[in-house]
Design a protein around this motif. Structure first.
Motif, mmCIF file in Angstrom:
data_model
loop_
_atom_site.group_PDB
_atom_site.id
_atom_site.type_symbol
_atom_site.label_atom_id
_atom_site.label_comp_id
_atom_site.label_asym_id
_atom_site.label_seq_id
_atom_site.Cartn_x
_atom_site.Cartn_y
_atom_site.Cartn_z
ATOM 1 N N GLN A 1 6.687 27.666 44.970
ATOM 2 C CA GLN A 1 6.421 28.961 44.654
ATOM 3 C C GLN A 1 7.435 29.563 43.746
ATOM 4 O OE1 GLN A 1 5.734 30.805 48.537
ATOM 5 N NE2 GLN A 1 3.490 30.706 48.270
ATOM 6 N N LEU A 2 6.889 30.545 42.693
ATOM 7 C CA LEU A 2 8.275 31.144 42.037
ATOM 8 C C LEU A 2 8.279 32.623 42.516
ATOM 9 C CD1 LEU A 2 7.335 29.839 38.488
ATOM 10 C CD2 LEU A 2 9.226 28.811 40.002
ATOM 11 N N VAL A 3 9.364 33.082 42.776
ATOM 12 C CA VAL A 3 9.645 34.417 43.295
ATOM 13 C C VAL A 3 10.663 35.029 42.383
ATOM 14 C CG1 VAL A 3 10.260 35.866 45.209
ATOM 15 C CG2 VAL A 3 9.223 33.856 45.616
ATOM 16 N N GLU A 4 10.069 36.368 41.910
ATOM 17 C CA GLU A 4 10.947 36.871 40.692
ATOM 18 C C GLU A 4 11.665 38.165 41.598
ATOM 19 O OE1 GLU A 4 6.980 36.055 38.392
ATOM 20 O OE2 GLU A 4 7.352 36.764 40.391
ATOM 21 N N SER A 5 12.573 38.625 41.304
ATOM 22 C CA SER A 5 13.649 39.639 41.691
ATOM 23 C C SER A 5 14.250 40.435 40.666
ATOM 24 C CB SER A 5 14.477 39.159 42.941
ATOM 25 O OG SER A 5 15.257 38.387 42.609
ATOM 26 N N GLY A 6 14.763 41.636 41.018
ATOM 27 C CA GLY A 6 15.816 42.276 39.784
ATOM 28 C C GLY A 6 15.236 43.369 39.156
ATOM 29 N N GLY A 7 13.864 43.559 39.203
ATOM 30 C CA GLY A 7 13.203 44.657 38.435
ATOM 31 C C GLY A 7 13.576 45.794 39.242
ATOM 32 N N GLY A 8 13.390 46.985 38.449
ATOM 33 C CA GLY A 8 13.557 48.298 38.968
ATOM 34 C C GLY A 8 13.476 49.494 37.540
ATOM 35 N N ARG B 1 19.152 42.425 35.345
ATOM 36 C CA ARG B 1 19.021 40.833 35.227
ATOM 37 C C ARG B 1 17.972 40.478 36.379
ATOM 38 N NH1 ARG B 1 23.241 36.141 36.964
ATOM 39 N NH2 ARG B 1 22.688 36.859 39.041
ATOM 40 N N LEU B 2 16.835 39.745 35.739
ATOM 41 C CA LEU B 2 15.721 39.446 36.514
ATOM 42 C C LEU B 2 16.044 37.927 36.984
ATOM 43 C CD1 LEU B 2 12.768 40.514 34.594
ATOM 44 C CD2 LEU B 2 14.117 41.742 36.287
ATOM 45 N N SER B 3 15.756 37.635 38.254
ATOM 46 C CA SER B 3 15.776 36.206 38.626
ATOM 47 C C SER B 3 14.485 35.602 38.907
ATOM 48 C CB SER B 3 16.519 36.191 39.860
ATOM 49 O OG SER B 3 17.987 36.638 39.583
ATOM 50 N N CYS B 4 14.548 34.476 38.864
ATOM 51 C CA CYS B 4 13.102 33.746 39.167
ATOM 52 C C CYS B 4 13.399 32.551 40.029
ATOM 53 C CB CYS B 4 12.393 33.025 37.879
ATOM 54 S SG CYS B 4 11.023 31.972 38.080
ATOM 55 N N ALA B 5 13.568 32.423 41.338
ATOM 56 C CA ALA B 5 13.764 31.343 42.215
ATOM 57 C C ALA B 5 12.509 30.355 42.568
ATOM 58 C CB ALA B 5 14.418 31.928 43.287
ATOM 59 N N ALA B 6 12.761 29.240 42.535
ATOM 60 C CA ALA B 6 11.775 28.351 42.967
ATOM 61 C C ALA B 6 12.134 28.077 44.575
ATOM 62 C CB ALA B 6 11.766 27.009 42.136
ATOM 63 N N LYS C 1 20.821 25.876 41.730
ATOM 64 C CA LYS C 1 20.310 27.208 42.660
ATOM 65 C C LYS C 1 18.699 27.330 42.536
ATOM 66 C CE LYS C 1 24.604 29.621 42.423
ATOM 67 N NZ LYS C 1 25.284 30.815 42.089
ATOM 68 N N LYS C 2 18.137 26.379 41.685
ATOM 69 C CA LYS C 2 16.523 26.577 41.492
ATOM 70 C C LYS C 2 16.425 28.036 40.940
ATOM 71 C CE LYS C 2 16.127 25.696 45.625
ATOM 72 N NZ LYS C 2 15.617 25.514 47.207
ATOM 73 N N THR C 3 17.102 28.502 39.950
ATOM 74 C CA THR C 3 16.837 29.645 39.517
ATOM 75 C C THR C 3 17.117 29.816 37.982
ATOM 76 O OG1 THR C 3 17.716 30.487 41.720
ATOM 77 C CG2 THR C 3 17.568 32.316 39.925
ATOM 78 N N VAL C 4 16.133 30.637 37.597
ATOM 79 C CA VAL C 4 16.249 31.138 36.122
ATOM 80 C C VAL C 4 16.490 32.447 36.116
ATOM 81 C CG1 VAL C 4 14.758 31.326 33.985
ATOM 82 C CG2 VAL C 4 14.789 29.149 35.318
ATOM 83 N N TYR C 5 17.309 33.027 35.104
ATOM 84 C CA TYR C 5 17.554 34.120 34.893
ATOM 85 C C TYR C 5 17.045 34.955 33.669
ATOM 86 C CZ TYR C 5 20.753 32.750 38.595
ATOM 87 O OH TYR C 5 21.333 32.343 39.516
ATOM 88 N N LEU C 6 16.813 36.297 33.258
ATOM 89 C CA LEU C 6 16.778 36.819 32.174
ATOM 90 C C LEU C 6 17.502 38.161 32.196
ATOM 91 C CD1 LEU C 6 14.891 36.794 29.789
ATOM 92 C CD2 LEU C 6 13.287 38.576 30.958
ATOM 93 N N GLN C 7 18.517 37.989 31.372
ATOM 94 C CA GLN C 7 19.574 39.082 31.336
ATOM 95 C C GLN C 7 19.059 40.006 30.238
ATOM 96 O OE1 GLN C 7 22.514 39.863 32.817
ATOM 97 N NE2 GLN C 7 22.407 42.015 31.740
#
Length: 128
Positions: free
Chosen positions: A3-10, A19-24, A76-82
């Motif tokens: 699964q992919l889980v996004e975080s960092g919105g607001g 900065r958004l994160s997308c963790a597998a 870290k199995k993570t993709v970021y969007l700055q």
């Protein structure tokens, strides 16, 4: 099933950063392209950025080029969007997605149809 889980919105003021994160949820045997897309109310889902498995190749929508930066840390199995210099037009739900058919970016990487796995999305709201 990964699964992919996004975080960092607001909520942020125009000109600010997030900065958004997308963790597998787990490692996979496949090397894959990861993309970020966004969808504003009443609009179609649109491409924002994509990154190859190695991180050596990236693509950006013209509307975010120079303001957003995509990166990944496979350990870290993570993709970021700055996201910098945010504008009210950037307000949307942001989704990350994985294209397991290829590890490198192609012209297809700009299309939502290229991606098999999607996260649930994270809301980004930019106030003027």
């Amino acid at each position: 099933q990964v699964q992919l889980v996004e975080s960092g919105g607001g909520l942020v003021q125009a000109g600010g950063s997030l900065r958004l994160s997308c963790a597998a949820s787990r490692r996979t045997s496949s090397s894959y392209v990861t993309g970020w897309f966004r969808q504003a109310p009443g609009k179609e889902r649109e491409f924002v950025a994509a990154i190859s498995w190695s991180g050596g190749s990236t693509e950006y929508a013209d509307s975010v080029k120079g303001r957003f930066t995509i990166s990944r840390d496979n350990a870290k199995k993570t993709v970021y969007l700055q996201m910098n210099r945010l504008k009210p037009d950037d307000t949307a739900v942001y989704y990350c997605a994985a294209d397991f058919t290829r590890p490198i970016i192609s012209i297809r990487s700009r299309s939502p149809r290229a991606y098999e796995l999607w996260g649930q999305g994270t809301q980004v709201t930019v106030s003027s």
